[in-house]
Design a protein around this motif. Structure first.
Motif, PDB file in Angstrom:
ATOM      1  N   UNK A  41     -29.398  19.505   9.649  1.00  0.00           N
ATOM      2  CA  UNK A  41     -28.505  18.015   8.886  1.00  0.00           C
ATOM      3  C   UNK A  41     -28.993  17.524   7.513  1.00  0.00           C
ATOM      4  N   UNK A  42     -29.779  16.820   7.951  1.00  0.00           N
ATOM      5  CA  UNK A  42     -30.865  15.895   7.329  1.00  0.00           C
ATOM      6  C   UNK A  42     -31.524  16.849   6.046  1.00  0.00           C
ATOM      7  N   UNK A  43     -31.781  18.169   6.210  1.00  0.00           N
ATOM      8  CA  UNK A  43     -32.450  19.028   5.151  1.00  0.00           C
ATOM      9  C   UNK A  43     -31.609  19.631   4.687  1.00  0.00           C
ATOM     10  N   UNK A  96     -31.245  18.919   0.777  1.00  0.00           N
ATOM     11  CA  UNK A  96     -31.045  19.753  -0.259  1.00  0.00           C
ATOM     12  C   UNK A  96     -29.345  19.281  -1.497  1.00  0.00           C
ATOM     13  N   UNK A  97     -29.088  18.747  -0.674  1.00  0.00           N
ATOM     14  CA  UNK A  97     -27.709  18.219  -1.820  1.00  0.00           C
ATOM     15  C   UNK A  97     -27.798  17.332  -2.168  1.00  0.00           C
ATOM     16  N   UNK A 108     -20.363  25.615   3.002  1.00  0.00           N
ATOM     17  CA  UNK A 108     -20.326  26.245   2.095  1.00  0.00           C
ATOM     18  C   UNK A 108     -21.849  26.482   1.204  1.00  0.00           C
ATOM     19  N   UNK A 109     -22.159  25.325   1.297  1.00  0.00           N
ATOM     20  CA  UNK A 109     -23.520  25.385   0.634  1.00  0.00           C
ATOM     21  C   UNK A 109     -24.199  25.914   1.685  1.00  0.00           C
ATOM     22  N   UNK A 110     -24.510  26.290   2.713  1.00  0.00           N
ATOM     23  CA  UNK A 110     -24.656  26.540   4.358  1.00  0.00           C
ATOM     24  C   UNK A 110     -24.568  27.560   4.647  1.00  0.00           C
TER      25      UNK A 110
END
Length: 407
Positions: free
Chosen positions: A72-74, A78-79, A304-306
């Motif tokens: 989640x941190x990674x 990115x976001x 959705x990004x994931x």
């Protein structure tokens, strides 16, 4: 401990904590399960799932897999990078000015989709002369202020979901097209496709469409017929162009070829069908249904990004984030000051610093006088605060949609 693994690491004896996909993209009764056979692993593979989360306290472990927190941190990093370098859509009129007109447009479009669905069920052709003016009204509202109509459409009555989902997909797709620089004609055709994309669901029995629980495999197959059924209905309706037909048939296709009805690989899926797929899933997973609770808009964008590594075009997903904002209009957020507020407008150049209408103190658990906070500005200039997290309205028992603009 919850860990993120690749599908090739999944083994019998592991406990799946989260299949990490939209509920309509997998064939299991629940999202969490103990893997007891190779057949279950094959089903997960066939569903196009490439990554998932396991609970090592309930089943076998993968020693070097990242924890959910690390993953989640990674993802958040990115976001943040994406948000800091992508401009947002700019409103021409204020949210307060557009809300009254947006409510009228929503009501008009809702009634139209009901009529379209009823006509389709009765075998009648779609009357485009009734549909096109509604798409035009939606487009004009989006041009004036994208957040008004998209924010209103986040609230759906569970019984009206099928109809309002079509209105939402149309609205979001029009906003997406406009923010991507597409011309008026292409945007209108895309909006028409968005409004009609689920027409085939008119042929799905109500007890399957509104079933209060997971579908059986047989019911799953009935639901999966709706893109082809809708395509056939529209083919019988004079004047429906190629773009609405394409969106209707292919909005459930996925970039890795795991979608339906044709299992098309990404290079065979049109740009607008790819965009419609993102919008369709985003609206679906943020909506409350009788069988699952919708997630927040901010969390949906992160999911959705994931998933975009495999199911969606990553560039289109980033463009969609630019369109709606990392914290979309209507999102409830907790500020560093301890205030709760509703996002009212994205910032033009930094999606992490929208305008927020603060109306509640999380510290004292009481309402406060609403005040607009521009998170891009320093203290003393209407800012001096920042978002800590997005929050659930149910947790705080507040309705953020009542506080779209300061009193």
């Amino acid at each position: 401990m919850i860990k993120k693994i690749g599908i090739r690491q999944l083994k019998v004896g592991m406990y799946v904590h989260d299949l990490s996909c939209h509920w309509m993209d997998h064939p299991f009764v629940r999202n969490r399960l103990m893997i007891t056979s190779d057949e279950e692993i094959r089903k997960i593979l066939d569903a196009g799932i490439h990554e998932l989360y396991i609970d090592s306290d309930k089943g076998l472990d993968v020693a070097d897999a990242p924890t959910a927190e690390q993953a989640q941190t990674a993802l958040e990093n990115e976001l943040i990078d994406i948000a800091a370098r992508q401009p947002a859509s700019v409103a021409r009129t204020s949210l307060a000015e557009e809300l009254t007109r947006a409510r009228q447009v929503k009501s008009q479009a809702h009634q139209l989709v009901r009529t379209v669905m009823l006509d389709a069920r009765l075998g009648k052709a779609i009357e485009l002369d009734q549909v096109e003016p509604v798409v035009q009204n939606i487009t004009e509202s989006i041009l004036r202020n994208p957040g008004a109509l998209t924010g209103l459409l986040r609230i759906k009555n569970k019984d009206d979901y099928t109809f309002l989902h079509s209105v939402s997909v149309c609205t979001l797709l029009v906003a997406f097209c406009r923010s991507s620089g597409m011309d008026a004609k292409l945007t209108r055709e895309a909006g028409l496709g968005g409004l009609l994309h689920d027409t085939g669901k008119a042929l799905v029995p109500d007890d399957v469409l509104n079933k209060p629980g997971r579908l059986t495999e047989e019911e799953f197959e009935i639901i999966r017929k709706h893109p082809k059924d809708g395509h056939e209905i529209l083919l019988k309706s004079p004047g429906v162009g190629d773009i609405p037909l394409d969106i209707t048939l292919h909005h459930h296709e996925r970039m890795d070829g795991s979608g339906y009805p044709d299992k098309l690989p990404g290079d065979q899926i049109s740009t607008l069908a790819q965009m419609a797929a993102i919008v369709d899933v985003y609206d679906a997973i943020t909506a409350d249904r009788c069988y699952h609770k919708g997630m927040s808009a901010a969390e949906a964008l992160r999911k959705i990004y994931e998933w975009s590594k495999f199911h969606f075009n990553p560039q289109h997903v980033q463009s969609f984030m630019r369109c709606v904002g990392i914290y979309p209009v209507g999102t409830l957020v907790l500020l560093e000051s301890g205030r709760l507020g509703v996002v009212t407008e994205p910032h033009e150049t930094n999606l992490l610093s929208p305008k927020v209408n603060a109306f509640f103190s999380a510290k004292s658990n009481t309402y406060i006088k609403p005040v607009e906070v521009d998170l891009s500005k320093p203290l003393g200039m209407g800012g001096g605060d920042k978002i800590v997290s997005h929050e659930s309205p149910e947790k705080w028992r507040v309705d953020p949609m009542k506080f779209f603009s300061p009193a």
